[in-house]
Design an enzyme around this catalytic site. Structure first.
Site, PDB file in Angstrom:
ATOM      1  CB  CYS A   1      20.164   3.662  22.928  1.00 41.41           C
ATOM      2  SG  CYS A   1      21.535   2.575  22.544  1.00 41.41           S
TER       3      CYS A   1
ATOM      4  CB  CYS B   1      18.223   0.340  22.957  1.00 42.27           C
ATOM      5  SG  CYS B   1      19.253   0.290  24.439  1.00 42.27           S
TER       6      CYS B   1
ATOM      7  CG  HIS C   1      34.259  -1.387  16.635  1.00 44.93           C
ATOM      8  ND1 HIS C   1      33.622  -0.788  15.579  1.00 44.93           N
ATOM      9  CD2 HIS C   1      34.090  -0.540  17.688  1.00 44.93           C
ATOM     10  CE1 HIS C   1      33.113   0.369  15.962  1.00 44.93           C
ATOM     11  NE2 HIS C   1      33.380   0.549  17.238  1.00 44.93           N
TER      12      HIS C   1
ATOM     13  CG  HIS D   1      29.831  -0.463  20.257  1.00 44.19           C
ATOM     14  ND1 HIS D   1      29.375   0.672  20.912  1.00 44.19           N
ATOM     15  CD2 HIS D   1      30.732  -0.026  19.354  1.00 44.19           C
ATOM     16  CE1 HIS D   1      29.961   1.739  20.398  1.00 44.19           C
ATOM     17  NE2 HIS D   1      30.804   1.348  19.452  1.00 44.19           N
TER      18      HIS D   1
ATOM     19  CG  ASP E   1      30.157  -0.653  11.810  1.00 39.13           C
ATOM     20  OD1 ASP E   1      30.483  -0.420  12.983  1.00 39.13           O
ATOM     21  OD2 ASP E   1      29.839   0.256  10.993  1.00 39.13           O
TER      22      ASP E   1
ATOM     23  N   GLY F   1      36.262   8.713  20.275  1.00 38.05           N
ATOM     24  CA  GLY F   1      35.271   8.871  19.214  1.00 38.05           C
ATOM     25  C   GLY F   1      34.090   7.930  19.364  1.00 38.05           C
TER      26      GLY F   1
ATOM     27  CG  HIS G   1      21.626   1.581  27.369  1.00 34.11           C
ATOM     28  ND1 HIS G   1      21.827   1.949  26.064  1.00 34.11           N
ATOM     29  CD2 HIS G   1      22.201   2.547  28.128  1.00 34.11           C
ATOM     30  CE1 HIS G   1      22.491   3.094  26.021  1.00 34.11           C
ATOM     31  NE2 HIS G   1      22.722   3.482  27.267  1.00 34.11           N
TER      32      HIS G   1
HETATM   33  P1  AMP Z   1      31.816   3.884  17.883  1.00 34.98           P
HETATM   34  O1  AMP Z   1      32.463   4.987  17.124  1.00 34.98           O
HETATM   35  O2  AMP Z   1      32.802   2.973  18.551  1.00 34.98           O
HETATM   36  O3  AMP Z   1      30.738   4.370  18.809  1.00 34.98           O
HETATM   37  O4  AMP Z   1      31.156   2.961  16.788  1.00 34.98           O
HETATM   38  C1  AMP Z   1      29.808   2.983  16.443  1.00 34.98           C
HETATM   39  C2  AMP Z   1      29.683   2.125  15.234  1.00 34.98           C
HETATM   40  O5  AMP Z   1      28.322   1.821  15.035  1.00 34.98           O
HETATM   41  C3  AMP Z   1      30.197   2.773  13.946  1.00 34.98           C
HETATM   42  O6  AMP Z   1      31.221   1.965  13.375  1.00 34.98           O
HETATM   43  C4  AMP Z   1      28.955   2.844  13.047  1.00 34.98           C
HETATM   44  O7  AMP Z   1      29.241   2.610  11.692  1.00 34.98           O
HETATM   45  C5  AMP Z   1      28.085   1.753  13.660  1.00 34.98           C
HETATM   46  N1  AMP Z   1      26.654   1.931  13.454  1.00 34.98           N
HETATM   47  C6  AMP Z   1      25.909   3.027  13.738  1.00 34.98           C
HETATM   48  N2  AMP Z   1      24.612   2.809  13.434  1.00 34.98           N
HETATM   49  C7  AMP Z   1      24.533   1.532  12.975  1.00 34.98           C
HETATM   50  C8  AMP Z   1      23.463   0.716  12.494  1.00 34.98           C
HETATM   51  N3  AMP Z   1      22.208   1.160  12.449  1.00 34.98           N
HETATM   52  N4  AMP Z   1      23.761  -0.548  12.089  1.00 34.98           N
HETATM   53  C9  AMP Z   1      25.026  -1.015  12.136  1.00 34.98           C
HETATM   54  N5  AMP Z   1      26.071  -0.291  12.586  1.00 34.98           N
HETATM   55  C10 AMP Z   1      25.838   0.970  12.990  1.00 34.98           C
END
Ligand code: AMP
Length: 112
Positions: free
Chosen positions: A4, A7, A102, A100, A30, A93, A46
Site C-alpha cells: 500500500c 502505508c 481529499h 483517505h 496530493d 475511481g 490500514h
Molecule cells: P483516489 O482516486 O481517491 O484513490 O485518490 C488517490 C490520490 O492519491 C490521487 O489524487 C493521487 O494523486 C494521490 N497519490 C497517489 N500517490 C501519491 C503519493 N505518493 N503522494 C501523494 N499523493 C499521492
C-alpha cells in the site's frame, strides 16, 4: 499493508509533503493536485475504504474529521471553504485502497 502506497508514506518509505501528523493520522499534499489546494488526510492504520469502518473506529473517524478541520486552517481554506471527498471502490475511481479524504479548495470549485 505491504503493497500500500499510503502505508509506505506513513512508514516514511515514500516521501511526502506533510501538512500535519500525530500518532493516529497523517495529512500530506496530493502529488497530482486537481485544485489549488489539494491535501489528503489518512488514518495511519490500514483501512481499505469507508466501507471497512468498524465500531472500533468511532474515535478514529471523529479524529479524522477534526484533523480535516485543522488542516483546512493550516492551509488557509477554513474561511473560504473547501470540499471533502472520499472515493469508495471502482465507479468512484478509488485508486489507492487505503481510506483517505481529499480536501480541495483555494479556488471556486466546479459544482459538477
Ligand atoms: P483516489 O482516486 O481517491 O484513490 O485518490 C488517490 C490520490 O492519491 C490521487 O489524487 C493521487 O494523486 C494521490 N497519490 C497517489 N500517490 C501519491 C503519493 N505518493 N503522494 C501523494 N499523493 C499521492
Amino acid at each position: 499493508m505491504e503493497d500500500c502506497v499510503f502505508c509506505k508514506i506513513v512508514k516514511g518509505e515514500i516521501p511526502s509533503k506533510k501538512v500535519y501528523e500525530d500518532d493516529e493520522v497523517l495529512a500530506f499534499y496530493d502529488i497530482n493536485p486537481i485544485a489549488k489546494v489539494h491535501v489528503l488526510v489518512i488514518p495511519k492504520v490500514h483501512i481499505q475504504s469507508l466501507q471497512d469502518l468498524k465500531e472500533d473506529h468511532k474515535e478514529l473517524l471523529f479524529h479524522l474529521f477534526e484533523t480535516i478541520n485543522k488542516v483546512a486552517e493550516i492551509v488557509g481554506v477554513d474561511k473560504t471553504g473547501f470540499r471533502v471527498i472520499s472515493n469508495v471502490g471502482e465507479d468512484a475511481g478509488q485508486a489507492v485502497k487505503h481510506l483517505h479524504f481529499h480536501i480541495l479548495g483555494g479556488e471556486k470549485l466546479p459544482t459538477r
